[in-house]
Scaffold this motif. Structure first.
Motif, PDB file in Angstrom:
ATOM      1  N   LYS A 179       0.840  -1.198   0.000  1.00  0.00           N
ATOM      2  CA  LYS A 179       0.000   0.000   0.000  1.00  0.00           C
ATOM      3  C   LYS A 179       0.877   1.251   0.000  1.00  0.00           C
ATOM      4  CE  LYS A 179      -4.221   1.502   2.375  1.00  0.00           C
ATOM      5  NZ  LYS A 179      -4.114   2.813   2.951  1.00  0.00           N
ATOM      6  N   ALA A 180       1.874   1.253   0.890  1.00  0.00           N
ATOM      7  CA  ALA A 180       2.766   2.409   0.962  1.00  0.00           C
ATOM      8  C   ALA A 180       3.500   2.591  -0.368  1.00  0.00           C
ATOM      9  CB  ALA A 180       3.758   2.226   2.101  1.00  0.00           C
ATOM     10  N   GLY A 181       3.959   1.481  -0.966  1.00  0.00           N
ATOM     11  CA  GLY A 181       4.729   1.545  -2.208  1.00  0.00           C
ATOM     12  C   GLY A 181       3.921   2.114  -3.362  1.00  0.00           C
ATOM     13  N   VAL A 182       2.713   1.585  -3.589  1.00  0.00           N
ATOM     14  CA  VAL A 182       1.939   2.053  -4.750  1.00  0.00           C
ATOM     15  C   VAL A 182       1.451   3.487  -4.542  1.00  0.00           C
ATOM     16  CG1 VAL A 182       1.226  -0.233  -5.537  1.00  0.00           C
ATOM     17  CG2 VAL A 182      -0.221   0.978  -3.921  1.00  0.00           C
ATOM     18  N   GLU A 183       1.035   3.802  -3.319  1.00  0.00           N
ATOM     19  CA  GLU A 183       0.518   5.151  -3.082  1.00  0.00           C
ATOM     20  C   GLU A 183       1.642   6.181  -3.117  1.00  0.00           C
ATOM     21  OE1 GLU A 183      -1.972   5.136   0.400  1.00  0.00           O
ATOM     22  OE2 GLU A 183      -3.461   3.827  -0.546  1.00  0.00           O
TER      23      GLU A 183
ATOM     24  N   LEU B  93      -4.432  -5.377 -12.058  1.00  0.00           N
ATOM     25  CA  LEU B  93      -4.286  -6.016 -10.757  1.00  0.00           C
ATOM     26  C   LEU B  93      -2.824  -5.963 -10.351  1.00  0.00           C
ATOM     27  CD1 LEU B  93      -6.511  -9.167 -11.278  1.00  0.00           C
ATOM     28  CD2 LEU B  93      -6.864  -7.454  -9.489  1.00  0.00           C
ATOM     29  N   GLY B  94      -2.587  -5.876  -9.043  1.00  0.00           N
ATOM     30  CA  GLY B  94      -1.217  -5.891  -8.544  1.00  0.00           C
ATOM     31  C   GLY B  94      -1.176  -6.580  -7.203  1.00  0.00           C
ATOM     32  N   GLY B  95       0.038  -6.881  -6.720  1.00  0.00           N
ATOM     33  CA  GLY B  95       0.201  -7.491  -5.406  1.00  0.00           C
ATOM     34  C   GLY B  95       0.678  -8.923  -5.486  1.00  0.00           C
ATOM     35  N   PHE B  96       0.102  -9.820  -4.691  1.00  0.00           N
ATOM     36  CA  PHE B  96       0.378 -11.263  -4.628  1.00  0.00           C
ATOM     37  C   PHE B  96       1.711 -11.573  -3.943  1.00  0.00           C
ATOM     38  CE2 PHE B  96      -2.444 -10.546  -8.192  1.00  0.00           C
ATOM     39  CZ  PHE B  96      -3.501 -11.369  -7.851  1.00  0.00           C
ATOM     40  N   VAL B  97       1.588 -12.044  -2.700  1.00  0.00           N
ATOM     41  CA  VAL B  97       2.773 -12.419  -1.926  1.00  0.00           C
ATOM     42  C   VAL B  97       3.082 -13.890  -2.116  1.00  0.00           C
ATOM     43  CG1 VAL B  97       3.677 -12.680   0.412  1.00  0.00           C
ATOM     44  CG2 VAL B  97       2.456 -10.604  -0.226  1.00  0.00           C
ATOM     45  N   PHE B  98       2.026 -14.730  -2.167  1.00  0.00           N
ATOM     46  CA  PHE B  98       2.240 -16.182  -2.147  1.00  0.00           C
ATOM     47  C   PHE B  98       1.994 -16.802  -3.511  1.00  0.00           C
ATOM     48  CE2 PHE B  98       0.816 -14.800   2.021  1.00  0.00           C
ATOM     49  CZ  PHE B  98       1.921 -15.158   2.773  1.00  0.00           C
ATOM     50  N   THR B  99       2.862 -17.748  -3.878  1.00  0.00           N
ATOM     51  CA  THR B  99       2.771 -18.416  -5.165  1.00  0.00           C
ATOM     52  C   THR B  99       1.406 -19.071  -5.408  1.00  0.00           C
ATOM     53  OG1 THR B  99       5.131 -18.728  -5.242  1.00  0.00           O
ATOM     54  CG2 THR B  99       3.813 -20.222  -6.564  1.00  0.00           C
TER      55      THR B  99
ATOM     56  N   ASN C  48       6.606   4.697   8.837  1.00  0.00           N
ATOM     57  CA  ASN C  48       7.054   3.399   9.353  1.00  0.00           C
ATOM     58  C   ASN C  48       7.400   2.409   8.250  1.00  0.00           C
ATOM     59  OD1 ASN C  48       6.719   4.061  12.094  1.00  0.00           O
ATOM     60  ND2 ASN C  48       4.518   3.737  11.900  1.00  0.00           N
ATOM     61  N   ALA C  49       7.133   2.778   6.995  1.00  0.00           N
ATOM     62  CA  ALA C  49       7.370   1.832   5.904  1.00  0.00           C
ATOM     63  C   ALA C  49       8.874   1.598   5.730  1.00  0.00           C
ATOM     64  CB  ALA C  49       6.767   2.357   4.615  1.00  0.00           C
ATOM     65  N   VAL C  50       9.230   0.358   5.385  1.00  0.00           N
ATOM     66  CA  VAL C  50      10.623  -0.006   5.211  1.00  0.00           C
ATOM     67  C   VAL C  50      10.903  -0.129   3.718  1.00  0.00           C
ATOM     68  CG1 VAL C  50      12.358  -1.739   5.781  1.00  0.00           C
ATOM     69  CG2 VAL C  50      10.458  -1.326   7.345  1.00  0.00           C
ATOM     70  N   ALA C  51      12.025   0.439   3.275  1.00  0.00           N
ATOM     71  CA  ALA C  51      12.425   0.254   1.883  1.00  0.00           C
ATOM     72  C   ALA C  51      13.062  -1.122   1.766  1.00  0.00           C
ATOM     73  CB  ALA C  51      13.407   1.345   1.464  1.00  0.00           C
ATOM     74  N   ASN C  52      12.322  -2.089   1.244  1.00  0.00           N
ATOM     75  CA  ASN C  52      12.862  -3.439   1.075  1.00  0.00           C
ATOM     76  C   ASN C  52      12.299  -4.043  -0.208  1.00  0.00           C
ATOM     77  OD1 ASN C  52      10.235  -4.122   1.710  1.00  0.00           O
ATOM     78  ND2 ASN C  52      10.792  -5.697   3.178  1.00  0.00           N
ATOM     79  N   TYR C  53      12.482  -5.362  -0.416  1.00  0.00           N
ATOM     80  CA  TYR C  53      12.063  -5.943  -1.689  1.00  0.00           C
ATOM     81  C   TYR C  53      10.555  -5.840  -1.906  1.00  0.00           C
ATOM     82  CZ  TYR C  53      10.894 -10.127   1.067  1.00  0.00           C
ATOM     83  OH  TYR C  53      10.365 -10.999   1.979  1.00  0.00           O
ATOM     84  N   ALA C  54       9.767  -5.856  -0.808  1.00  0.00           N
ATOM     85  CA  ALA C  54       8.315  -5.789  -0.980  1.00  0.00           C
ATOM     86  C   ALA C  54       7.877  -4.391  -1.422  1.00  0.00           C
ATOM     87  CB  ALA C  54       7.614  -6.181   0.320  1.00  0.00           C
ATOM     88  N   SER C  55       8.406  -3.354  -0.761  1.00  0.00           N
ATOM     89  CA  SER C  55       7.957  -2.011  -1.135  1.00  0.00           C
ATOM     90  C   SER C  55       8.533  -1.595  -2.490  1.00  0.00           C
ATOM     91  CB  SER C  55       8.307  -0.996  -0.039  1.00  0.00           C
ATOM     92  OG  SER C  55       9.649  -1.093   0.336  1.00  0.00           O
ATOM     93  N   VAL C  56       9.761  -2.050  -2.819  1.00  0.00           N
ATOM     94  CA  VAL C  56      10.316  -1.688  -4.117  1.00  0.00           C
ATOM     95  C   VAL C  56       9.603  -2.474  -5.223  1.00  0.00           C
ATOM     96  CG1 VAL C  56      12.253  -3.293  -4.535  1.00  0.00           C
ATOM     97  CG2 VAL C  56      12.489  -0.901  -5.119  1.00  0.00           C
ATOM     98  N   GLY C  57       9.178  -3.701  -4.914  1.00  0.00           N
ATOM     99  CA  GLY C  57       8.410  -4.485  -5.884  1.00  0.00           C
ATOM    100  C   GLY C  57       7.104  -3.784  -6.225  1.00  0.00           C
ATOM    101  N   ALA C  58       6.454  -3.219  -5.195  1.00  0.00           N
ATOM    102  CA  ALA C  58       5.198  -2.495  -5.410  1.00  0.00           C
ATOM    103  C   ALA C  58       5.433  -1.205  -6.190  1.00  0.00           C
ATOM    104  CB  ALA C  58       4.540  -2.192  -4.064  1.00  0.00           C
ATOM    105  N   TRP C  59       6.493  -0.500  -5.835  1.00  0.00           N
ATOM    106  CA  TRP C  59       6.840   0.768  -6.496  1.00  0.00           C
ATOM    107  C   TRP C  59       7.095   0.539  -7.980  1.00  0.00           C
ATOM    108  CZ3 TRP C  59       7.775   5.964  -5.044  1.00  0.00           C
ATOM    109  CH2 TRP C  59       8.610   6.710  -5.897  1.00  0.00           C
ATOM    110  N   ASP C  60       7.941  -0.453  -8.298  1.00  0.00           N
ATOM    111  CA  ASP C  60       8.244  -0.742  -9.699  1.00  0.00           C
ATOM    112  C   ASP C  60       7.033  -1.325 -10.421  1.00  0.00           C
ATOM    113  OD1 ASP C  60      10.815   0.223  -9.874  1.00  0.00           O
ATOM    114  OD2 ASP C  60      11.718  -1.632  -9.147  1.00  0.00           O
ATOM    115  N   GLY C  61       6.245  -2.105  -9.692  1.00  0.00           N
ATOM    116  CA  GLY C  61       5.019  -2.642 -10.272  1.00  0.00           C
ATOM    117  C   GLY C  61       4.089  -1.525 -10.695  1.00  0.00           C
ATOM    118  N   MET C  62       4.037  -0.496  -9.855  1.00  0.00           N
ATOM    119  CA  MET C  62       3.189   0.655 -10.161  1.00  0.00           C
ATOM    120  C   MET C  62       3.743   1.412 -11.363  1.00  0.00           C
ATOM    121  SD  MET C  62       0.385   1.277  -8.924  1.00  0.00           S
ATOM    122  CE  MET C  62      -0.612   2.331  -9.939  1.00  0.00           C
ATOM    123  N   HIS C  63       5.073   1.414 -11.490  1.00  0.00           N
ATOM    124  CA  HIS C  63       5.674   2.050 -12.664  1.00  0.00           C
ATOM    125  C   HIS C  63       5.222   1.326 -13.932  1.00  0.00           C
ATOM    126  CE1 HIS C  63       8.712   4.113 -15.100  1.00  0.00           C
ATOM    127  NE2 HIS C  63       8.891   2.940 -15.684  1.00  0.00           N
TER     128      HIS C  63
END
Lengths: 285, 393
Positions: free
Chosen positions: B50-54, B100-106, B300-315
């Protein structure tokens, strides 16, 4: 031979962690016959208290640990006096539903207040290192757990068997009507025992945090392990719980060394076998 | 009385006017459904998505390609393919989402493949890391990583460092086995020997015995894969407390020193070696912009693989909106996405036209202390890596 000693040492340490976490439940569930599935929540509360005191308030671990244990005991006493005492006479299913609901409330509250991350208890330098045993090293914290486990086992067994409070407790559980007619302060005994059980849970939460890290789901995650120990050890038998914890700890550790592909299979097979062999408790014939 | 009636009429007219004006505004908005865990033990992934895409939309001035973007969040809890399928069906049929975006689990991602294929809904995977997912529908695009992608260069590097004997210790579940196969295949190909493969049960709390086995195996290094959170902390702690670093057994990992857990590991983490595609400490202007935008959205959001994945996904979604002019046109959107390349907070990246998986640099990192915080310091770049898992087939 090396593997064997490793299994014995690691098994002893793991078994003691199991015992320290389970001993409180063996009092509330075993002695008081109150199906207390919120045991994990009390352990978690104690752990979180210690984590906050050592990390945020910079207290010494040696001060924070008793403080957290006492605070959890007091909280449990208040909860018992206001809410839980009404459940003693209810059916077991209702006790189960209420206490598991309580666990969910605690999980949601900790998640909202402290976040989903793992909470660490800051250990003093004495405990954070490892001890060289010559042929291998062992985390120093495990020595504290083993020592504390033995102390708690001896202390609790003595308190239940030899002190006036212990006699009152057993009388109150076996026949509360008669006990109260004899002038035993039933309410005080129940409240005190429940608080003691919760305080021991808190101690277990703190000492066991190295192996069972504190996070909101703690309250339910390790409940199965704890219930297994109490069930195999026998209701209300503290020495039985100790024996069960050590035996199951050894079996689990041995399976990790020798047959890890089987997961926790041996732990649960052992549980089933022990329950079939001694359904009323490991040390009860 | 008269005045009351007049006031009511005015109010009614105003409301009607507002409604009349609403439809064109709504038609302009692009709807994006974000599917992930927003409650339960994995809720932090949802928060980071949520933090990444917004943060991305805010950093672009609140609109993407001139269109307002409306997010619809759906909570899957944990790995739960059945429920995920229902939620996504609702998003497509009822909410009429464009992307659609997101999905944590295979398993959750695999469950929606038929739905997005049939409805031609471009779907960007922010995390789920099993190679085969993108093969299941041509509308999948992935901006995370796969275990093969980060493990293969690590195995090559280990072989170059003259490490001959390595022991593998992974958690016994899907991704762990993926990691085990990837390392074993590549390391053996490079002439190394895997002396033992230990699979640790997923419910393990006491890692002491496994660490003792690693020590006794006579290996020079241990390659490991663990799920984030408690198992991660437990293993790293046991690795240190049982003196493996002192015994000269090198730690080789991937996501174990993820920024979300890193500070909790404390000094025990110092010197751990991992290969991964993103470090919060990546030194670039784009990364600094990303972190600033993220912190502005959620301190409180952490810059890590999840937030960067969302950020780039939004790109990627941004570029698809641009290519289609905001109209729903899955084929056209995908055609644009397949050839994308851009500068991400993790470095230069592109989408592989064939696999629709992100091609990115993988870095060798060591945990260091920078001020009060621990960081993953990138010490070497292995250069752009494709998904070796799909290549291996």
């Amino acid at each position: 031979v090396n593997t064997l000693t490793n299994i014995l040492i690691d098994g002893l340490a793991y078994g003691m962690v199991l015992f320290v976490i389970a001993v409180g439940l063996s009092i509330t569930l075993g002695l008081m016959r109150f199906v207390n599935l919120s045991h994990g929540a009390f352990a978690m509360l104690g752990g979180y208290c210690a984590a906050l005191l050592t990390r945020e308030a910079q207290w010494s671990f040696w001060l924070a640990m008793p403080m957290a244990v006492v605070a959890t005991g007091l909280f449990a006493a208040v909860l018992e006096a206001l809410v839980l005492r009404h459940l003693y006479r209810r059916k077991e299913l209702e006790q189960v539903l209420f206490t598991i609901g309580l666990s969910f409330v605690v999980i949601a509250a900790t998640n909202a207040l402290a976040g989903p991350q793992v909470q660490l208890i800051t250990l003093p330098p004495l405990l954070s290192g490892s001890v060289d045993l010559g042929f291998r090293t062992l985390p120093a914290q495990r020595l504290l757990v083993i020592g504390a486990g033995l102390l708690v086992a001896a202390g609790a067994a003595w308190a239940v068997a030899c002190t006036r409070f212990g006699i009152w407790l057993r009388a109150a559980v076996d026949h509360s009507g008669t006990a109260s007619a004899l002038g035993i302060p039933i309410r005080l005994v129940q409240c005190g025992s429940f608080a003691a059980g919760a305080a021991l849970a808190a101690l277990g939460g703190i000492l066991g945090a190295e192996l069972m890290p504190l996070e909101p789901y703690y309250a339910l995650k390790y409940l199965v392990l704890v219930l297994v120990v109490v069930a195999v050890g026998g209701m209300g038998s503290i020495t039985g719980s100790l024996a069960a914890a050590l035996l199951l700890g050894l079996i689990e550790t041995a399976s990790k060394y020798l047959a890890s592909d089987w997961g926790s299979l041996f732990f649960f097979v052992a549980m089933a076998a022990l329950l079939a062999w001694r359904p009323r408790g490991l040390l009860v014939r | 009385m008269q005045s009351v009636r007049r006031a009511l009429t005015v109010a009614a007219l105003a409301t009607a006017g507002a409604f009349a004006a609403a439809p064109p505004a709504l038609a302009q908005a692009v709807k994006v459904g974000i599917v992930g865990p927003f409650s339960g033990p994995f809720a932090h992934y949802g928060t980071l998505f949520k933090a990444g895409v917004e943060a991305y939309v805010a950093s672009e001035g609140g609109k993407l390609a001139g269109k307002t973007v409306e997010f619809v969040y759906r909570d899957t809890g944990g790995p739960n393919p059945g429920q995920t399928k229902t939620l996504v069906q609702e998003l497509i049929v009822k909410d009429k989402v464009d992307y659609l975006g997101g999905f944590v689990f295979t398993p959750n991602a695999l469950a929606v493949a038929p739905l997005i294929q049939q409805s031609q809904t471009p779907t960007v995977i922010f995390n789920a890391a099993t190679s085969s997912i993108t093969e299941k529908s041509e509308y999948f695009i992935r901006t995370s990583y796969t275990l093969w992608q980060v493990t293969v260069p690590l195995a090559q590097w280990a072989a170059q460092q003259n490490l001959k004997k390595v022991v593998i210790a992974v958690t016994d579940y899907g991704p762990g086995l993926d990691a085990e196969t990837a390392f074993k295949t590549e390391f053996t190909k490079q002439g190394g020997t895997v002396v033992e493969s230990i699979r640790m049960p997923i419910a393990t709390t006491d890692f002491g015995p496994f660490v003792q086995r690693i020590k006794a195996s006579g290996a020079q290094a241990v390659y490991t894969f663990l799920p984030g959170g408690p198992p991660n902390l437990g293993f790293v702690k046991a690795y240190n407390e049982n003196g493996l670093a002192k015994a000269g057994i090198q730690f080789l990992g991937t996501a174990e020193t993820d920024e979300f857990d890193l500070q909790k590991l404390g000094d025990a983490a110092l010197g751990l070696t991992t290969a991964f595609h993103y470090s919060g400490a990546h030194d670039s202007a784009v990364n600094r912009k990303f972190i600033e935008a993220l912190k502005k959205r959620d301190p409180n959001a952490v810059a890590n693989y999840a937030s960067v994945g969302a950020w780039d996904g939004m790109h990627v979604i941004h570029k698809m909106i641009e290519a289609t002019g905001g109209q729903k046109d899955g084929l056209k959107a995908l055609a644009a996405a397949r050839t994308l390349q851009w500068e991400s907070p993790r470095g230069a990246v592109r989408i592989d036209p064939k696999t629709r998986h992100i091609v990115q640099n993988v870095y060798l990192r060591k945990v260091e202390r920078a001020g009060a915080l621990l960081v993953n310091k990138e010490v070497q770049s292995f250069g752009p890596q494709t998904d070796h898992g799909l290549d291996a087939k």
